[in-house]
Write an enzyme that holds these catalytic residues in place. Structure first.
Site, PDB file in Angstrom:
ATOM      1  N   ASP A   1      37.330  44.288  12.822  1.00 56.72           N
ATOM      2  CA  ASP A   1      37.715  42.896  12.606  1.00 56.72           C
ATOM      3  C   ASP A   1      36.861  42.317  11.499  1.00 56.72           C
ATOM      4  OD1 ASP A   1      39.512  40.723  13.953  1.00 56.72           O
ATOM      5  OD2 ASP A   1      37.645  39.738  13.420  1.00 56.72           O
TER       6      ASP A   1
ATOM      7  N   ARG B   1      42.372  49.797  25.437  1.00 57.12           N
ATOM      8  CA  ARG B   1      41.515  48.609  25.413  1.00 57.12           C
ATOM      9  C   ARG B   1      41.230  48.014  26.793  1.00 57.12           C
ATOM     10  NH1 ARG B   1      41.284  44.581  22.167  1.00 57.12           N
ATOM     11  NH2 ARG B   1      40.090  43.779  23.925  1.00 57.12           N
TER      12      ARG B   1
ATOM     13  N   ARG C   1      48.017  45.031  19.676  1.00 57.33           N
ATOM     14  CA  ARG C   1      48.672  44.746  20.947  1.00 57.33           C
ATOM     15  C   ARG C   1      50.149  45.089  21.038  1.00 57.33           C
ATOM     16  NH1 ARG C   1      46.420  38.812  21.650  1.00 57.33           N
ATOM     17  NH2 ARG C   1      46.708  39.021  19.420  1.00 57.33           N
TER      18      ARG C   1
ATOM     19  N   ARG D   1      47.865  44.960  10.769  1.00 56.73           N
ATOM     20  CA  ARG D   1      47.832  44.904  12.234  1.00 56.73           C
ATOM     21  C   ARG D   1      48.731  45.951  12.898  1.00 56.73           C
ATOM     22  NH1 ARG D   1      45.535  39.945  14.398  1.00 56.73           N
ATOM     23  NH2 ARG D   1      43.858  39.562  12.948  1.00 56.73           N
TER      24      ARG D   1
ATOM     25  N   TYR E   1      35.747  30.453   9.487  1.00 57.64           N
ATOM     26  CA  TYR E   1      35.399  30.662  10.904  1.00 57.64           C
ATOM     27  C   TYR E   1      33.990  30.156  11.205  1.00 57.64           C
ATOM     28  CZ  TYR E   1      39.669  33.274  11.708  1.00 57.64           C
ATOM     29  OH  TYR E   1      40.990  33.611  11.844  1.00 57.64           O
TER      30      TYR E   1
HETATM   31  O1  CP3 Z   1      45.855  47.293  12.432  1.00 59.60           O
HETATM   32  C1  CP3 Z   1      44.979  46.454  12.109  1.00 59.60           C
HETATM   33  O2  CP3 Z   1      45.142  45.680  11.162  1.00 59.60           O
HETATM   34  C2  CP3 Z   1      43.756  46.445  12.967  1.00 59.60           C
HETATM   35  C3  CP3 Z   1      42.499  45.983  12.380  1.00 59.60           C
HETATM   36  C4  CP3 Z   1      42.335  44.483  12.217  1.00 59.60           C
HETATM   37  C5  CP3 Z   1      42.077  43.550  13.267  1.00 59.60           C
HETATM   38  N1  CP3 Z   1      41.779  42.345  12.694  1.00 59.60           N
HETATM   39  C6  CP3 Z   1      42.088  43.847  14.708  1.00 59.60           C
HETATM   40  C7  CP3 Z   1      42.237  42.745  15.672  1.00 59.60           C
HETATM   41  C8  CP3 Z   1      42.274  43.790  11.008  1.00 59.60           C
HETATM   42  C9  CP3 Z   1      42.539  44.316   9.612  1.00 59.60           C
HETATM   43  C10 CP3 Z   1      41.917  42.448  11.320  1.00 59.60           C
HETATM   44  C11 CP3 Z   1      41.665  41.445  10.282  1.00 59.60           C
HETATM   45  C12 CP3 Z   1      41.540  40.038  10.663  1.00 59.60           C
HETATM   46  N2  CP3 Z   1      40.938  39.479  11.762  1.00 59.60           N
HETATM   47  C13 CP3 Z   1      41.964  38.998   9.827  1.00 59.60           C
HETATM   48  C14 CP3 Z   1      42.621  39.179   8.487  1.00 59.60           C
HETATM   49  C15 CP3 Z   1      44.040  39.604   8.656  1.00 59.60           C
HETATM   50  C16 CP3 Z   1      44.995  38.516   9.014  1.00 59.60           C
HETATM   51  O3  CP3 Z   1      45.621  38.663  10.087  1.00 59.60           O
HETATM   52  O4  CP3 Z   1      45.129  37.576   8.249  1.00 59.60           O
HETATM   53  C17 CP3 Z   1      41.668  37.779  10.470  1.00 59.60           C
HETATM   54  C18 CP3 Z   1      41.981  36.401   9.957  1.00 59.60           C
HETATM   55  C19 CP3 Z   1      41.006  38.105  11.692  1.00 59.60           C
HETATM   56  C20 CP3 Z   1      40.472  37.176  12.718  1.00 59.60           C
HETATM   57  C21 CP3 Z   1      41.126  37.452  14.022  1.00 59.60           C
HETATM   58  N3  CP3 Z   1      40.703  38.428  14.898  1.00 59.60           N
HETATM   59  C22 CP3 Z   1      42.319  36.888  14.545  1.00 59.60           C
HETATM   60  C23 CP3 Z   1      43.100  35.783  13.899  1.00 59.60           C
HETATM   61  C24 CP3 Z   1      42.590  37.546  15.754  1.00 59.60           C
HETATM   62  C25 CP3 Z   1      43.806  37.385  16.643  1.00 59.60           C
HETATM   63  C26 CP3 Z   1      43.581  36.498  17.810  1.00 59.60           C
HETATM   64  C27 CP3 Z   1      44.599  36.799  18.885  1.00 59.60           C
HETATM   65  O5  CP3 Z   1      44.172  37.282  19.947  1.00 59.60           O
HETATM   66  O6  CP3 Z   1      45.800  36.587  18.658  1.00 59.60           O
HETATM   67  C28 CP3 Z   1      41.570  38.491  15.961  1.00 59.60           C
HETATM   68  C29 CP3 Z   1      41.491  39.448  17.074  1.00 59.60           C
HETATM   69  C30 CP3 Z   1      41.987  40.800  16.754  1.00 59.60           C
HETATM   70  N4  CP3 Z   1      41.624  41.532  15.649  1.00 59.60           N
HETATM   71  C31 CP3 Z   1      42.871  41.584  17.546  1.00 59.60           C
HETATM   72  C32 CP3 Z   1      43.026  42.805  16.870  1.00 59.60           C
HETATM   73  C33 CP3 Z   1      43.815  44.004  17.324  1.00 59.60           C
HETATM   74  C34 CP3 Z   1      43.479  41.156  18.866  1.00 59.60           C
HETATM   75  C35 CP3 Z   1      42.441  41.241  19.921  1.00 59.60           C
HETATM   76  C36 CP3 Z   1      42.876  42.014  21.148  1.00 59.60           C
HETATM   77  O7  CP3 Z   1      43.574  43.054  21.047  1.00 59.60           O
HETATM   78  O8  CP3 Z   1      42.440  41.590  22.230  1.00 59.60           O
END
Ligand code: CP3
Length: 353
Positions: free
Chosen positions: A85, A49, A40, A36, A160
């Site tokens: 994602d 974004r 954000r 990550r 999910y």
């Molecule tokens: O730098 C990076 O790692 C960016 C790429 C990335 C994202 N999601 C971007 C994202 C990666 C590798 C993921 C993987 C992901 N997504 C996982 C596995 C990694 C982990 O954290 O265990 C999982 C379980 C998800 C599912 C998911 N998507 C979650 C739990 C969330 C967060 C919800 C929140 O808003 O707190 C997301 C959304 C997400 N994916 C964001 C980002 C940057 C945030 C959305 C935003 O910026 O509005």
């Protein structure tokens, strides 16, 4: 049908510090990247974004390239993680889902029956055109910095799809798994084809390594992991076995599963902060590298506190056949990017004697 590998299959960045460490070869510093790292915590991410929904941004190649590059420019990390994602391939084949800010993936019709599995077909190249286009553009932009492609592992994706959204206890998923094993194996088998295909598409477009995220599989016992999850994660990782890319496999709370997670075909096993790396090495088959494992909470402590812990982690990592420094889970959104910059510089400058 998998796309055959181009011939000869040789990764042009195979001598980079990151890829050398993944293979257990000597390096002059411990390479690092942060799960990550794009997201954000970066003001430049929030600016780009602004006004675009998360999933929409994942299908806009220019945005994906820019967001993936941001942490590489800012920190000088040793690898880039593709901005996307785990639910992107599901969205690409038409599953009705969204990513809700502050919550995570939310699925419109949670899976309860066999009829609902039909929609989980393999990902065709045409479904993910914007993604492979972004990978190709990034490889040019990144130059000597390797790009990590990724996918969600069958259990985490299934969680999910079955729960309909994030879950702490994964009750509905476990209920389905234990009470209808045939349906579970059909579901997880389809998700393995989707995840494996998506990894392969990213590698053939130019990604230098892959990470399979099984974030929530730590909810299972070892015996249940072996029976219900391992064969499907193995199938997903096998989809890129013939390509010259290290395969990283990570989950949270997986101390009891580390050996099994290595055995499904990982070259590098990701470790959260609960198990020290020298102990993790004892639980994993010989010859594999480890990745991790600073508790993200340290990013909120004074510099001398997190650098002291980082030094302990580097020392513990010497027990492994290759160590890639990382956090034990993702960068929290409220992290001060300057702390990640100082941590990067500390790890890069750490004297290896
Ligand atoms: O730098 C990076 O790692 C960016 C790429 C990335 C994202 N999601 C971007 C994202 C990666 C590798 C993921 C993987 C992901 N997504 C996982 C596995 C990694 C982990 O954290 O265990 C999982 C379980 C998800 C599912 C998911 N998507 C979650 C739990 C969330 C967060 C919800 C929140 O808003 O707190 C997301 C959304 C997400 N994916 C964001 C980002 C940057 C945030 C959305 C935003 O910026 O509005």
């Amino acid at each position: 049908m998998t796309t055959p590998a181009p011939d000869p299959v040789k990764n042009p960045l195979r001598d980079s510090t990151f890829l050398r460490a993944c293979r257990g070869e000597t390096t002059d510093h411990v390479p690092l990247w942060f799960m990550r790292q794009a997201g954000r915590s970066l003001p430049e991410y929030r600016a780009v974004r602004e006004g675009t929904a998360m999933l929409e941004s994942c299908f806009k190649p220019d945005m994906v390239v820019e967001i993936t590059m941001q942490p590489v420019r800012r920190y000088g990390v040793d690898a880039a993680i593709f901005f996307s994602d785990i639910v992107v391939p599901l969205k690409a084949i038409g599953v009705d889902l969204d990513i809700v800010a502050g919550t995570g993936p939310v699925v419109a019709d949670p899976i309860r029956s066999r009829e609902q599995l039909e929609q989980l077909r393999p990902v065709e190249d045409s479904d993910v055109e914007p993604i492979t286009q972004a990978v190709k553009a990034l490889v040019g932009e990144l130059g000597s910095t390797p790009l990590i492609g990724f996918a969600g592992a069958p259990f985490t994706l299934a969680s999910y799809l079955v729960e309909g959204g994030p879950s702490k206890d994964h009750l509905a998923t476990k209920r389905l798994m234990y009470s209808d094993p045939d349906l579970w194996h059909d579901l997880a088998g389809r998700l393995a084809v989707i995840a494996g295909g998506f990894l392969r598409q990213q590698v053939l477009a130019g990604a230098s390594a892959i990470q399979l995220f099984d974030s929530w599989t730590g909810a299972l016992s070892l015996a249940d992991y072996q029976e219900f999850v391992a064969p499907h994660s193995a199938a997903a990782l096998a989809a890129v076995e013939d390509l010259d890319v290290p395969r990283i496999h990570f989950g949270v709370g997986t101390g009891e599963l580390l050996g099994a997670m290595g055995d499904v075909g990982a070259d590098v096993v990701g470790v959260d902060w609960r198990v020290p790396l020298d102990e993790a090495v004892k639980r994993i088959a010989p010859g594999k590298a480890v990745q991790g494992n600073l508790d993200p909470a340290f990013l909120f402590t004074p510099e001398e506190v997190y650098t002291r812990r980082a030094a302990q982690i580097i020392e513990a990592g010497r027990a492994a056949n290759g160590h890639v420094f990382n956090l034990g889970h993702g960068v929290p959104p409220s992290t001060d990017p300057d702390a990640l910059k100082r941590l990067t510089d500390f790890v890069h400058g750490y004297e290896r004697v």
